[in-house]
Design an enzyme around this catalytic site. Structure first.
Site, short mmCIF file in Angstrom:
data_model
loop_
_atom_site.label_atom_id
_atom_site.label_comp_id
_atom_site.label_asym_id
_atom_site.label_seq_id
_atom_site.Cartn_x
_atom_site.Cartn_y
_atom_site.Cartn_z
N ASP A 152 6.08 -11.06 -26.08
CA ASP A 152 5.36 -12.27 -26.48
C ASP A 152 5.53 -12.47 -27.99
OD1 ASP A 152 3.78 -10.28 -27.56
OD2 ASP A 152 2.20 -10.46 -26.04
N HIS A 160 11.88 -8.33 -20.49
CA HIS A 160 10.78 -9.30 -20.57
C HIS A 160 10.58 -9.65 -22.04
CE1 HIS A 160 6.89 -11.07 -19.20
NE2 HIS A 160 6.51 -10.76 -20.44
N ASP A 173 14.71 -4.10 -12.43
CA ASP A 173 15.17 -4.89 -13.57
C ASP A 173 14.86 -6.36 -13.31
OD1 ASP A 173 16.32 -5.69 -15.90
OD2 ASP A 173 18.40 -5.28 -15.31
N GLU A 231 9.36 -4.71 -20.24
CA GLU A 231 8.94 -5.19 -21.56
C GLU A 231 9.00 -4.07 -22.60
OE1 GLU A 231 5.58 -8.06 -23.59
OE2 GLU A 231 4.98 -6.85 -21.86
#
Length: 627
Positions: free
Chosen positions: A173, A520, A568, A577
């Site tokens: 993020d 991610h 994956d 992540e």
């Protein structure tokens, strides 16, 4: 005295010099006359006759044509001298000339040995930090698909001049969490202090130095670093609340460069854990930057300011308490472990014994439960610093041995560190292990690798401490364990992460032939095609089955589950992540293991550069006795 002569006549032998001289003259005359007479009759004398008539020296020279050379101390044949000279000249041509030619050619540096896989992975692991940078990026940042971002961060923090620009995004993020970021900077600084020679040998010293400064510069902006006492700081920029529907870092899937939603700064008025961790980060970096006196002093001053905030009796609560932007993500379970950790670093950075007294106060480890036999207390993480703090103070006992009044608790820390190392060994059954050979430090929970790399670093570092102290191992109960056993544990775990596992996959992006292709990560998953995807429009890339258009090189993903299985899948962040704290652990573990720079061990003294002598100097010897 007379004797008969077979030539006829008599031969007189006299003893006086006159008669000898007269005899020699007569003999020469008779010999010459005889030679002339016989030459007339026969022409040539045979060789035997010549030997009778010629002078003995003349005869020997005629008989042999061998010539000699007088070298002063020895007489040798002329042929010997001739062949000796020929041999010397030949040897010069065969040996000397090539040497002269080789010496005259331009010298080329010998090629260094090829790097081991730990060094190769380390180069990549450091690049992850370049990919996570926020703010206005330097031209040499090296990540082509990243650009300037977060330039409005901190616009709501009106008391901070220039805002909260810079620092690092935490994971996939776009949130800047200061708590794990501070821990990451502390760990990186610790590794450079211990292994500076390795970083320099593999030419990553300056790079790592720049990465640490990027982090500490930002952290210095999160409070009034020019003051000595503060009443608040900022602990986070961006984030999201569970169940939120407003655009934010989790409800949107956008590249950092395209963020167009409001990013809230989290004001912290009580947070002993965050402040103590920041103090540790500043103090550790100040030791590393000791050659830059002005910056080192600035870091020490900042450490003192936030430490005072951490120790304020009215502010002793976890920084995350009651904050819905923090609790779901980096909720802190306490602050006494940060007190241990921060005090140790503050003592090493300043030499002020008041910090050492606090670090060795028996109430501190009791509140932190650092000496308990609970396995979770032996797992180093962004939330639990106790194992690292105790090893850091064990270092002092091994190398400085300060004695009373610190010895009792330092010995307890040393014993606890030894037990932590014992817990990593499978024969003691403290932790579960996967069938593929990975220790399960997360007790079955996801994202186990971030804890494993921290254990690898502690184990490798402890082995280096023992070697430097000339100790061949340590005891687990009554059993002696050599340091090689600890090193074998560390390398086996790192080898698993780098590809020696049932999936035959490296869990570091870009390392090896097979690695995660669907990390991610917002920035890596969205193509740079001059299209700005909206908050919701970007989610097409989260759900896409295509590999990321950009490999986020060096990122260590969450890793496999307790059955050695890995999916994956970009949307499954538990597997794919990466995080800032996890990659800091990867970097420090790799540098402790790399042998490309040789097995140089740790730098024993740099850590203690600010500490004054612990004992008074020995008095001068008495003057010599005079009667």
């Amino acid at each position: 005295m007379y004797a008969s002569n077979h030539w006829g006549g008599s031969l007189e032998i006299a003893n006086d010099d006159h008669e000898d001289q007269h005899r020699r003259i007569n003999n020469d005359t008779d010999r010459a006359s005889l030679y002339n007479l016989q030459s007339q009759h026969s022409g040539v004398l045979d060789e035997t006759q010549q030997s009778w008539l010629l002078n003995p020296d003349d005869a020997s020279r005629k008989k042999s044509k061998t010539r000699y050379v007088d070298l002063g101390c020895i007489v040798v044949k002329r042929k010997v001298v001739k062949w000796t000279v020929i041999v010397i000249l030949a040897a010069f041509l065969v040996i000397g000339v090539p040497i002269i030619i080789a010496k005259s050619l331009p010298k080329q540096k010998s090629r260094p040995p090829p790097p081991d896989q730990y060094t190769e992975a380390l180069h990549k692991a450091l690049l992850f930090f370049n990919a996570q940078k926020s703010g206005k990026l330097p031209k040499n940042n090296g990540i082509k698909w990243r650009g300037d971002s977060g330039l409005q961060d901190g616009s709501d923090a009106t008391d901070i001049k220039g805002g909260l620009i810079g620092g690092y995004y935490d994971a996939g993020d776009n949130t800047k969490f200061n708590f794990p970021m501070s821990f990451a900077m502390t760990m990186l600084s610790w590794s450079v202090i211990e292994y500076e020679h390795k970083y320099k040998s593999i030419k990553e010293y300056d790079h790592t130095r720049e990465l640490i400064k990027w982090g500490t510069d930002y952290l210095l902006r999160t409070f009034n670093s020019s003051a000595t006492v503060i009443d608040h700081m900022y602990g986070q920029v961006g984030g999201s609340q569970n169940g939120s529907t407003t655009p934010d870092d989790h409800t949107c899937w956008e590249r950092p460069e395209d963020m167009d939603y409001k990013r809230t700064s989290q004001l912290i008025t009580s947070g002993a854990d965050l402040a103590a961790e920041m103090a540790a980060a500043f103090a550790a970096a100040s030791i590393f930057f000791k050659d830059d006196v002005a910056y080192s002093k600035k870091l020490v001053k900042g450490a003192s300011t936030v430490w005072t905030f951490a120790r304020d009796s009215g502010k002793r609560s976890p920084y995350s308490r009651g904050n819905l932007f923090i609790v779901p993500y980096y909720n802190s379970t306490g602050y006494y472990d940060e007190y241990m950790w921060g005090r140790a670093w503050m003592y090493y950075a300043t030499g002020n014994t008041s910090y050492l007294w606090l670090a060795t106060n028996e109430g501190l480890p009791r509140h932190a439960r650092a000496l308990s036999n609970n396995p979770s207390t032996r797992v180093l993480s962004w939330d639990n610093k106790s194992p690292a703090a105790m090893l850091l103070l064990t270092r002092m006992r091994l190398f400085l041995n300060p004695g009373f009044p610190y010895e009792d608790l330092l010995r307890s820390y040393h014993n606890a560190s030894s037990l932590t190392m014992c817990s990593y060994l499978p024969q003691y059954n403290v932790f579960n292990w996967t069938q593929g050979g990975l220790i399960d430090l997360s007790q079955g929970q996801p994202q186990n690798l971030q804890y494993v790399v921290n254990a690898v670093f502690l184990a490798s570092l402890y082995a280096d401490y023992l070697d430097t102290a000339n100790l061949p191992g340590w005891y687990c109960g009554a059993t002696f364990i050599p340091t090689k056993t600890l090193r074998d544990f560390a390398t086996s775990q790192m080898d698993y992460i780098l590809g020696n596992n049932p999936m035959k996959m490296s869990y570091v992006v870009g390392h090896g032939k097979k690695f995660p292709r669907h990390a991610h990560h917002r920035g890596a998953s969205i193509p740079t095609n001059n299209i700005k995807y909206s908050c919701q429009g970007g989610f097409q890339w989260l759900s896409s089955g295509k590999p990321n258009p950009h490999n986020i090189t060096g990122a260590m993903v969450g890793g496999p589950d307790r059955f050695d299985k890995f999916k994956d899948v970009r949307a499954n962040y538990s597997y794919t992540e990466p995080t800032l704290a996890g990659n800091a652990g990867l970097v420090v573990a790799l540098v402790s293991l790399t042998a490309t720079a040789g097995d140089g061990g740790v730098d024993k003294n740099s850590m203690f550069s600010a500490i004054p002598p612990l004992f008074p100097p020995a008095p001068p010897p008495p003057p010599p006795w005079k009667p």
